[in-house]
Design a protein around this motif. Structure first.
Motif, PDB file in Angstrom:
ATOM      1  N   GLU A  41     -40.965  60.314  21.023  1.00 16.80           N
ATOM      2  CA  GLU A  41     -41.842  61.397  21.491  1.00 16.80           C
ATOM      3  C   GLU A  41     -42.529  62.115  20.337  1.00 16.80           C
ATOM      4  N   PHE A  42     -41.956  62.045  19.148  1.00 17.80           N
ATOM      5  CA  PHE A  42     -42.524  62.701  17.969  1.00 17.80           C
ATOM      6  C   PHE A  42     -43.339  61.731  17.115  1.00 17.80           C
ATOM      7  N   HIS A  43     -43.626  60.550  17.642  1.00 16.60           N
ATOM      8  CA  HIS A  43     -44.304  59.493  16.883  1.00 16.60           C
ATOM      9  C   HIS A  43     -45.618  59.969  16.241  1.00 16.60           C
ATOM     10  N   MET A  44     -46.466  60.600  17.016  1.00 15.47           N
ATOM     11  CA  MET A  44     -47.772  61.039  16.472  1.00 15.47           C
ATOM     12  C   MET A  44     -47.605  62.092  15.382  1.00 15.47           C
ATOM     13  N   ALA A  45     -46.723  63.050  15.599  1.00 15.62           N
ATOM     14  CA  ALA A  45     -46.486  64.086  14.588  1.00 15.62           C
ATOM     15  C   ALA A  45     -45.924  63.471  13.307  1.00 15.62           C
ATOM     16  N   VAL A  46     -45.059  62.476  13.453  1.00 13.12           N
ATOM     17  CA  VAL A  46     -44.474  61.789  12.298  1.00 13.12           C
ATOM     18  C   VAL A  46     -45.571  61.070  11.512  1.00 13.12           C
ATOM     19  N   LEU A  47     -46.464  60.382  12.220  1.00 11.18           N
ATOM     20  CA  LEU A  47     -47.567  59.686  11.550  1.00 11.18           C
ATOM     21  C   LEU A  47     -48.494  60.660  10.841  1.00 11.18           C
ATOM     22  N   GLN A  48     -48.822  61.762  11.496  1.00 13.62           N
ATOM     23  CA  GLN A  48     -49.722  62.755  10.898  1.00 13.62           C
ATOM     24  C   GLN A  48     -49.141  63.371   9.634  1.00 13.62           C
ATOM     25  N   LYS A  49     -47.839  63.611   9.622  1.00 14.16           N
ATOM     26  CA  LYS A  49     -47.203  64.242   8.466  1.00 14.16           C
ATOM     27  C   LYS A  49     -46.857  63.245   7.370  1.00 14.16           C
ATOM     28  N   GLY A  50     -46.814  61.958   7.696  1.00 13.07           N
ATOM     29  CA  GLY A  50     -46.395  60.975   6.697  1.00 13.07           C
ATOM     30  C   GLY A  50     -44.901  61.047   6.432  1.00 13.07           C
ATOM     31  N   VAL A  51     -44.152  61.434   7.447  1.00 14.64           N
ATOM     32  CA  VAL A  51     -42.707  61.577   7.355  1.00 14.64           C
ATOM     33  C   VAL A  51     -42.071  60.419   8.111  1.00 14.64           C
ATOM     34  N   GLU A  52     -40.856  60.078   7.744  1.00 19.71           N
ATOM     35  CA  GLU A  52     -40.111  59.028   8.432  1.00 19.71           C
ATOM     36  C   GLU A  52     -38.871  59.651   9.056  1.00 19.71           C
ATOM     37  N   ILE A  53     -38.488  59.173  10.240  1.00 14.96           N
ATOM     38  CA  ILE A  53     -37.243  59.618  10.865  1.00 14.96           C
ATOM     39  C   ILE A  53     -36.311  58.420  10.952  1.00 14.96           C
ATOM     40  N   GLN A  54     -35.093  58.582  10.420  1.00 15.69           N
ATOM     41  CA  GLN A  54     -34.095  57.514  10.462  1.00 15.69           C
ATOM     42  C   GLN A  54     -32.909  57.967  11.297  1.00 15.69           C
ATOM     43  N   LEU A  55     -32.497  57.134  12.236  1.00 12.72           N
ATOM     44  CA  LEU A  55     -31.360  57.412  13.101  1.00 12.72           C
ATOM     45  C   LEU A  55     -30.177  56.563  12.676  1.00 12.72           C
ATOM     46  N   LYS A  56     -29.023  57.219  12.479  1.00 13.31           N
ATOM     47  CA  LYS A  56     -27.788  56.514  12.170  1.00 13.31           C
ATOM     48  C   LYS A  56     -26.805  56.788  13.302  1.00 13.31           C
ATOM     49  N   ALA A  57     -26.374  55.729  13.953  1.00 11.93           N
ATOM     50  CA  ALA A  57     -25.381  55.840  15.021  1.00 11.93           C
ATOM     51  C   ALA A  57     -24.632  54.525  15.106  1.00 11.93           C
ATOM     52  N   GLU A  58     -23.370  54.617  15.479  1.00 10.01           N
ATOM     53  CA  GLU A  58     -22.576  53.411  15.635  1.00 10.01           C
ATOM     54  C   GLU A  58     -23.186  52.542  16.729  1.00 10.01           C
ATOM     55  N   ALA A  59     -23.072  51.232  16.583  1.00 11.29           N
ATOM     56  CA  ALA A  59     -23.649  50.307  17.567  1.00 11.29           C
ATOM     57  C   ALA A  59     -22.990  50.456  18.937  1.00 11.29           C
ATOM     58  N   ASP A  60     -21.695  50.728  18.959  1.00 10.95           N
ATOM     59  CA  ASP A  60     -20.975  50.826  20.228  1.00 10.95           C
ATOM     60  C   ASP A  60     -20.633  52.277  20.571  1.00 10.95           C
ATOM     61  N   MET A  61     -21.580  53.147  20.371  1.00 13.56           N
ATOM     62  CA  MET A  61     -21.381  54.566  20.643  1.00 13.56           C
ATOM     63  C   MET A  61     -21.061  54.774  22.123  1.00 13.56           C
ATOM     64  N   PRO A  62     -19.987  55.500  22.442  1.00 14.40           N
ATOM     65  CA  PRO A  62     -19.666  55.719  23.857  1.00 14.40           C
ATOM     66  C   PRO A  62     -20.677  56.658  24.515  1.00 14.40           C
ATOM     67  N   GLN A  63     -20.746  56.589  25.825  1.00 16.49           N
ATOM     68  CA  GLN A  63     -21.627  57.512  26.541  1.00 16.49           C
ATOM     69  C   GLN A  63     -21.089  58.925  26.399  1.00 16.49           C
ATOM     70  N   VAL A  64     -22.019  59.878  26.397  1.00 19.63           N
ATOM     71  CA  VAL A  64     -21.615  61.282  26.352  1.00 19.63           C
ATOM     72  C   VAL A  64     -22.142  61.968  27.607  1.00 19.63           C
ATOM     73  N   TRP A  65     -21.400  62.949  28.060  1.00 24.42           N
ATOM     74  CA  TRP A  65     -21.822  63.754  29.204  1.00 24.42           C
ATOM     75  C   TRP A  65     -22.628  64.917  28.663  1.00 24.42           C
ATOM     76  N   MET A  66     -23.861  65.074  29.171  1.00 21.44           N
ATOM     77  CA  MET A  66     -24.704  66.168  28.691  1.00 21.44           C
ATOM     78  C   MET A  66     -25.703  66.576  29.757  1.00 21.44           C
ATOM     79  N   ASP A  67     -26.191  67.785  29.605  1.00 20.82           N
ATOM     80  CA  ASP A  67     -27.268  68.314  30.424  1.00 20.82           C
ATOM     81  C   ASP A  67     -28.557  67.917  29.717  1.00 20.82           C
ATOM     82  N   ARG A  96     -22.204  61.166  15.621  1.00 22.93           N
ATOM     83  CA  ARG A  96     -20.819  60.703  15.470  1.00 22.93           C
ATOM     84  C   ARG A  96     -20.002  61.158  16.672  1.00 22.93           C
ATOM     85  N   THR A  97     -18.929  60.446  16.942  1.00 27.30           N
ATOM     86  CA  THR A  97     -17.994  60.888  17.967  1.00 27.30           C
ATOM     87  C   THR A  97     -16.573  60.796  17.424  1.00 27.30           C
ATOM     88  N   THR A  98     -15.734  61.681  17.914  1.00 25.97           N
ATOM     89  CA  THR A  98     -14.301  61.626  17.653  1.00 25.97           C
ATOM     90  C   THR A  98     -13.629  61.700  19.018  1.00 25.97           C
TER      91      THR A  98
END
Length: 181
Positions: A41-67, A96-98
């Motif tokens: 959703e922030f793709h255009m803003a990222v391109l305009q600013k010349g910034v990169e966003i990197q996501l780090k998450a475990e491949a088998d991350m469990p589902q989380v309950w959230m609103d 991360r999850t514990t």
């Protein structure tokens, strides 16, 4: 007109949060897929600013309950702030999850926050005193609302200085808040 509308919307969100007018509407989510969607959703803003966003998450991350609506507000605020105050560089998002909690960390390589302001950044209407902050739009309620939303769900948020520059926002939420029992 857009700035005024944004400010009025933030003030209405502030009022809802302070009155606890909204109940949690929790569902299970694949948090990695959710964050990938939010980053997109922030793709255009990222391109305009010349910034990169990197996501780090475990491949088998469990589902989380959230609103979803409340989490959208939190993630949108943290990402938009990171983009607003980072001219060039990378924004890192780590999840991360514990056994008892899960956390999201948003680390930017932006202008950072002076140490003496850390005690104030989560206060209502606080905007910071640096010219770079004063020149950007905002009403000073975003981080206040983020903290309120997290705390009403048993979570927390804190900010710490990056090693060389920027700011790291670390938020946690208990897993039990999101399990339907």
């Amino acid at each position: 007109a857009e700035k005024l509308l944004s400010m009025v919307t933030q003030l209405l969100d502030l009022q809802k949060t302070e009155l606890h007018a909204e109940c949690l509407k929790v569902s299970p989510y694949d948090i990695k897929a959710y964050l990938e969607e939010k980053i997109a959703e922030f793709h255009m803003a990222v391109l305009q600013k010349g910034v990169e966003i990197q996501l780090k998450a475990e491949a088998d991350m469990p589902q989380v309950w959230m609103d979803r609506d409340k989490m959208d507000h939190i993630v949108d605020n943290l990402l938009s702030n990171a983009l607003k105050y980072t001219e060039k560089g990378i924004i890192y998002i780590t999840v991360r999850t514990t056994k008892k909690k899960w956390s999201i960390e948003v680390k930017d390589t932006g202008i950072g926050i002076p140490k003496e302001e850390y005690q104030n950044i989560f206060k209502r209407f606080y905007r910071g005193s640096r010219p770079e902050v004063e020149s950007c739009e905002g009403a000073g309620v975003g981080l206040y609302l983020v903290r309120q939303i997290l705390e009403e769900q048993g979570g927390s948020i804190r900010a710490v200085a990056g090693r060389t520059c920027g700011t790291i926002f670390q938020m946690t939420l208990p897993k039990k808040t999101y399990r339907q029992e």
